[in-house]
Scaffold this motif. Sequence first.
Motif, PDB file in Angstrom:
ATOM      1  N   ALA A 199       1.527  10.027  -1.036  1.00 39.29           N
ATOM      2  CA  ALA A 199       2.108   8.419  -1.172  1.00 39.29           C
ATOM      3  C   ALA A 199       1.886   8.123  -2.436  1.00 39.29           C
ATOM      4  O   ALA A 199       2.713   7.626  -3.114  1.00 39.29           O
ATOM      5  N   GLU A 200       0.621   8.032  -2.764  1.00 42.32           N
ATOM      6  CA  GLU A 200       0.050   7.599  -4.205  1.00 42.32           C
ATOM      7  C   GLU A 200       0.675   8.274  -5.203  1.00 42.32           C
ATOM      8  O   GLU A 200       0.219   7.773  -6.588  1.00 42.32           O
ATOM      9  N   ASP A 201       1.192   9.520  -5.171  1.00 34.17           N
ATOM     10  CA  ASP A 201       1.465  10.203  -6.454  1.00 34.17           C
ATOM     11  C   ASP A 201       2.846   9.862  -6.785  1.00 34.17           C
ATOM     12  O   ASP A 201       3.486  10.416  -7.975  1.00 34.17           O
ATOM     13  N   THR A 233       1.551   2.650   7.881  1.00 31.74           N
ATOM     14  CA  THR A 233       1.034   3.750   8.507  1.00 31.74           C
ATOM     15  C   THR A 233      -0.557   4.075   7.732  1.00 31.74           C
ATOM     16  O   THR A 233      -1.327   4.436   8.362  1.00 31.74           O
ATOM     17  N   ALA A 234      -0.390   3.917   6.198  1.00 36.33           N
ATOM     18  CA  ALA A 234      -1.336   4.080   5.557  1.00 36.33           C
ATOM     19  C   ALA A 234      -2.797   3.158   5.708  1.00 36.33           C
ATOM     20  O   ALA A 234      -3.799   3.473   5.142  1.00 36.33           O
ATOM     21  N   LEU A 235      -2.476   2.104   6.516  1.00 32.85           N
ATOM     22  CA  LEU A 235      -3.623   1.118   6.599  1.00 32.85           C
ATOM     23  C   LEU A 235      -4.465   1.957   7.498  1.00 32.85           C
ATOM     24  O   LEU A 235      -5.943   1.538   7.495  1.00 32.85           O
ATOM     25  N   ARG A 236      -4.021   2.864   8.316  1.00 34.03           N
ATOM     26  CA  ARG A 236      -5.058   3.514   9.456  1.00 34.03           C
ATOM     27  C   ARG A 236      -5.030   4.712   9.006  1.00 34.03           C
ATOM     28  O   ARG A 236      -6.233   5.536   9.461  1.00 34.03           O
ATOM     29  N   VAL A 265       0.611   3.084  -8.494  1.00 33.70           N
ATOM     30  CA  VAL A 265       0.265   1.753  -9.061  1.00 33.70           C
ATOM     31  C   VAL A 265       0.793   1.639 -10.342  1.00 33.70           C
ATOM     32  O   VAL A 265       1.397   0.416 -10.914  1.00 33.70           O
ATOM     33  N   ILE A 266       0.572   2.712 -11.376  1.00 30.88           N
ATOM     34  CA  ILE A 266       0.926   2.571 -12.600  1.00 30.88           C
ATOM     35  C   ILE A 266       2.418   2.384 -12.913  1.00 30.88           C
ATOM     36  O   ILE A 266       2.868   1.730 -13.853  1.00 30.88           O
ATOM     37  N   GLY A 267       3.307   3.162 -12.095  1.00 31.00           N
ATOM     38  CA  GLY A 267       4.590   3.011 -12.217  1.00 31.00           C
ATOM     39  C   GLY A 267       5.128   1.554 -12.097  1.00 31.00           C
ATOM     40  O   GLY A 267       6.014   1.188 -12.555  1.00 31.00           O
ATOM     41  N   ALA A 268       4.405   0.971 -10.835  1.00 29.95           N
ATOM     42  CA  ALA A 268       5.083  -0.213 -10.537  1.00 29.95           C
ATOM     43  C   ALA A 268       4.629  -1.302 -11.663  1.00 29.95           C
ATOM     44  O   ALA A 268       5.358  -2.242 -12.154  1.00 29.95           O
ATOM     45  N   ILE A 320       0.907  -1.228   0.109  1.00 27.11           N
ATOM     46  CA  ILE A 320      -0.193   0.140   0.044  1.00 27.11           C
ATOM     47  C   ILE A 320       0.908   1.076   0.238  1.00 27.11           C
ATOM     48  O   ILE A 320       1.865   1.463   0.894  1.00 27.11           O
ATOM     49  N   ALA A 321       0.574   2.200  -0.791  1.00 25.94           N
ATOM     50  CA  ALA A 321       1.214   3.611  -0.820  1.00 25.94           C
ATOM     51  C   ALA A 321       1.219   4.167   0.600  1.00 25.94           C
ATOM     52  O   ALA A 321       0.208   4.181   1.285  1.00 25.94           O
TER      53      ALA A 321
END
Length: 275
Positions: free
Chosen positions: A111-113, A102-105, A145-148, A97-98
């Motif tokens: 982060a996603e950018d 920590t981002a789970l909560r 996601v796209i980059g990965a 997860i991006a």
Amino acid sequence: MTFIKISEQQSLYDNLEEKSVREILEEINNEDQKVALAVHKTLPQIEELVNLIVPRMRRGGRIFYIGAGTSGRLGVLDASEIPPTFGMPPTLIVGLIAGGDTALRNPVENAEDDIHRGWEELTEHNISENDTVIGIAASGTTPYVIGAMHEAKEHGILTACITSNPDSPMSHEADIAIEMIVGPEYVTGSSRMKSGTGQKMILNMISTSVMIKLGRVKGNKMVNMQLTNKKLIERGTRMIIEELGIDYDKANTLLLMHGSVEKAIEAYRNNNTKE
């Protein structure tokens, strides 16, 4: 041509704050009924993906779910349920997860950018050509996601995506694009609703069917589940009683001795054969 995000379009409902609780619930439920139908239309793509994953995993491959926000959390959730349900190691299906754990909560700013971070995390797991990368994003436009996915595809790794928009940038990076078109959300743009529900359904389908094909289910039973609480020990004991026709105490002892229903049944039959 401009990419139109169906998942971001205006809700079919308005003035939500003026409605009664019952009206809100009825309308959400009406929308939720569309999800299973949208998922059903993607079954050919899910089938193709599972059929490509299974031989890769038999060669030692893994599945990596990668997403941000709700999508990332759902990937981590599905991955985390594989060890207790099927008795497989936590390294077999991995949720990224991006923003990390920590981002789970809590949301992690920007982060996603980061278009590079997803691939960096995959390389930290020593990703290889036997692995599969499944990007999850309702919008189909998440850079992390796209980059990965782009880098994974460039390295000859099987890529797939789960999105709520057709012909998205993410789909263009996928060998198999699972495009689950659930329409506008009840609260405009709130992809934790129908999109999240559909993502959960598809992830269940992928991981469960893969585990069945890898021999982790017998009949219809979780014979490799981890015995992490009394409820599961009781369930496993009943499975053994049903399969072998022995009494409760003997079944329970066998289960605790061998650690799984499958191993207990196998040991019992081997011993009886020798006798």
